[in-house]
Design a protein around this motif. Structure first.
Motif, PDB file in Angstrom:
ATOM      1  N   VAL A 132      12.925  -0.563   2.672  1.00 24.69           N
ATOM      2  CA  VAL A 132      11.993  -0.331   3.785  1.00 24.69           C
ATOM      3  C   VAL A 132      10.694  -1.119   3.604  1.00 24.69           C
ATOM      4  O   VAL A 132      10.144  -1.658   4.563  1.00 24.69           O
ATOM      5  CB  VAL A 132      11.693   1.180   3.934  1.00 24.69           C
ATOM      6  CG1 VAL A 132      10.586   1.441   4.919  1.00 24.69           C
ATOM      7  CG2 VAL A 132      12.959   1.916   4.373  1.00 24.69           C
ATOM      8  N   THR A 133      10.194  -1.223   2.383  1.00 25.00           N
ATOM      9  CA  THR A 133       8.893  -1.854   2.169  1.00 25.00           C
ATOM     10  C   THR A 133       8.959  -3.365   2.021  1.00 25.00           C
ATOM     11  O   THR A 133       7.934  -4.028   2.030  1.00 25.00           O
ATOM     12  CB  THR A 133       8.185  -1.272   0.928  1.00 25.00           C
ATOM     13  OG1 THR A 133       8.996  -1.475  -0.228  1.00 25.00           O
ATOM     14  CG2 THR A 133       7.897   0.218   1.123  1.00 25.00           C
TER      15      THR A 133
ATOM     16  N   LYS B  33      15.887   3.127  -1.141  1.00 20.97           N
ATOM     17  CA  LYS B  33      15.452   3.121   0.255  1.00 20.97           C
ATOM     18  C   LYS B  33      14.043   2.568   0.370  1.00 20.97           C
ATOM     19  O   LYS B  33      13.755   1.744   1.249  1.00 20.97           O
ATOM     20  CB  LYS B  33      15.503   4.527   0.854  1.00 20.97           C
ATOM     21  CG  LYS B  33      15.027   4.566   2.292  1.00 20.97           C
ATOM     22  CD  LYS B  33      15.028   5.968   2.852  1.00 20.97           C
ATOM     23  CE  LYS B  33      14.420   5.973   4.244  1.00 20.97           C
ATOM     24  NZ  LYS B  33      14.309   7.319   4.790  1.00 20.97           N
ATOM     25  N   SER B  34      13.156   2.980  -0.521  1.00 22.22           N
ATOM     26  CA  SER B  34      11.779   2.498  -0.496  1.00 22.22           C
ATOM     27  C   SER B  34      11.739   0.980  -0.670  1.00 22.22           C
ATOM     28  O   SER B  34      10.978   0.290   0.025  1.00 22.22           O
ATOM     29  CB  SER B  34      10.967   3.184  -1.588  1.00 22.22           C
ATOM     30  OG  SER B  34       9.655   2.667  -1.633  1.00 22.22           O
TER      31      SER B  34
ATOM     32  N   GLN C 206      12.076   9.472  17.449  1.00 23.55           N
ATOM     33  CA  GLN C 206      12.537   9.046  16.132  1.00 23.55           C
ATOM     34  C   GLN C 206      12.779   7.554  16.142  1.00 23.55           C
ATOM     35  O   GLN C 206      13.258   7.004  17.132  1.00 23.55           O
ATOM     36  CB  GLN C 206      13.818   9.771  15.753  1.00 23.55           C
ATOM     37  CG  GLN C 206      13.642  11.250  15.576  1.00 23.55           C
ATOM     38  CD  GLN C 206      14.946  11.917  15.141  1.00 23.55           C
ATOM     39  OE1 GLN C 206      15.935  11.258  14.881  1.00 23.55           O
ATOM     40  NE2 GLN C 206      14.937  13.225  15.082  1.00 23.55           N
ATOM     41  N   GLN C 207      12.430   6.911  15.047  1.00 25.22           N
ATOM     42  CA  GLN C 207      12.659   5.482  14.910  1.00 25.22           C
ATOM     43  C   GLN C 207      13.404   5.237  13.611  1.00 25.22           C
ATOM     44  O   GLN C 207      13.196   5.951  12.628  1.00 25.22           O
ATOM     45  CB  GLN C 207      11.330   4.734  14.909  1.00 25.22           C
ATOM     46  CG  GLN C 207      10.577   4.860  16.206  1.00 25.22           C
ATOM     47  CD  GLN C 207       9.257   4.107  16.177  1.00 25.22           C
ATOM     48  OE1 GLN C 207       8.881   3.521  15.178  1.00 25.22           O
ATOM     49  NE2 GLN C 207       8.552   4.128  17.277  1.00 25.22           N
ATOM     50  N   PRO C 208      14.247   4.240  13.584  1.00 26.42           N
ATOM     51  CA  PRO C 208      14.993   3.969  12.350  1.00 26.42           C
ATOM     52  C   PRO C 208      14.074   3.411  11.262  1.00 26.42           C
ATOM     53  O   PRO C 208      13.101   2.715  11.550  1.00 26.42           O
ATOM     54  CB  PRO C 208      16.014   2.926  12.781  1.00 26.42           C
ATOM     55  CG  PRO C 208      15.403   2.277  13.978  1.00 26.42           C
ATOM     56  CD  PRO C 208      14.594   3.339  14.659  1.00 26.42           C
ATOM     57  N   ASP C 209      14.387   3.745  10.029  1.00 23.68           N
ATOM     58  CA  ASP C 209      13.655   3.189   8.892  1.00 23.68           C
ATOM     59  C   ASP C 209      14.175   1.797   8.552  1.00 23.68           C
ATOM     60  O   ASP C 209      13.437   0.945   8.073  1.00 23.68           O
ATOM     61  CB  ASP C 209      13.810   4.083   7.659  1.00 23.68           C
ATOM     62  CG  ASP C 209      13.164   5.433   7.822  1.00 23.68           C
ATOM     63  OD1 ASP C 209      12.114   5.506   8.498  1.00 23.68           O
ATOM     64  OD2 ASP C 209      13.696   6.411   7.295  1.00 23.68           O
ATOM     65  N   ILE C 210      15.463   1.587   8.768  1.00 23.24           N
ATOM     66  CA  ILE C 210      16.119   0.336   8.391  1.00 23.24           C
ATOM     67  C   ILE C 210      16.951  -0.154   9.572  1.00 23.24           C
ATOM     68  O   ILE C 210      17.649   0.630  10.215  1.00 23.24           O
ATOM     69  CB  ILE C 210      17.037   0.549   7.171  1.00 23.24           C
ATOM     70  CG1 ILE C 210      16.234   1.070   5.982  1.00 23.24           C
ATOM     71  CG2 ILE C 210      17.765  -0.738   6.806  1.00 23.24           C
ATOM     72  CD1 ILE C 210      17.070   1.566   4.837  1.00 23.24           C
TER      73      ILE C 210
END
Length: 70
Positions: free
Chosen positions: A66-67, A62-63, A10-14
């Protein structure tokens, strides 16, 4: 790497700064580190986005984070 091992990673999104953050402690300040120091940075970004875009859902916020992060 087996398929099972690949799926369990697992890797963090933020990510946010959490090392050597100047924090208020009583009547003074100290350098603190950890997730408790990183959380306020992300929370502030979410609050600012919510102020500008009150109709955005949590997924949209969140999008956006993250983007656009670098």
């Amino acid at each position: 790497m087996s398929k099972l091992n690949c799926l369990s990673v697992q890797q963090p999104d933020i990510a946010a700064p959490g090392v050597s953050i100047l924090a208020a402690v009583g009547d003074s300040y100290e350098l603190k580190s950890g997730t408790s120091m990183a959380c306020p940075h992300v929370s502030a970004v979410v609050a600012l986005l919510k102020m500008v875009h009150p109709d955005w859902s949590p997924a949209m916020i969140k999008s956006a984070i993250v983007t656009t992060g670098t």
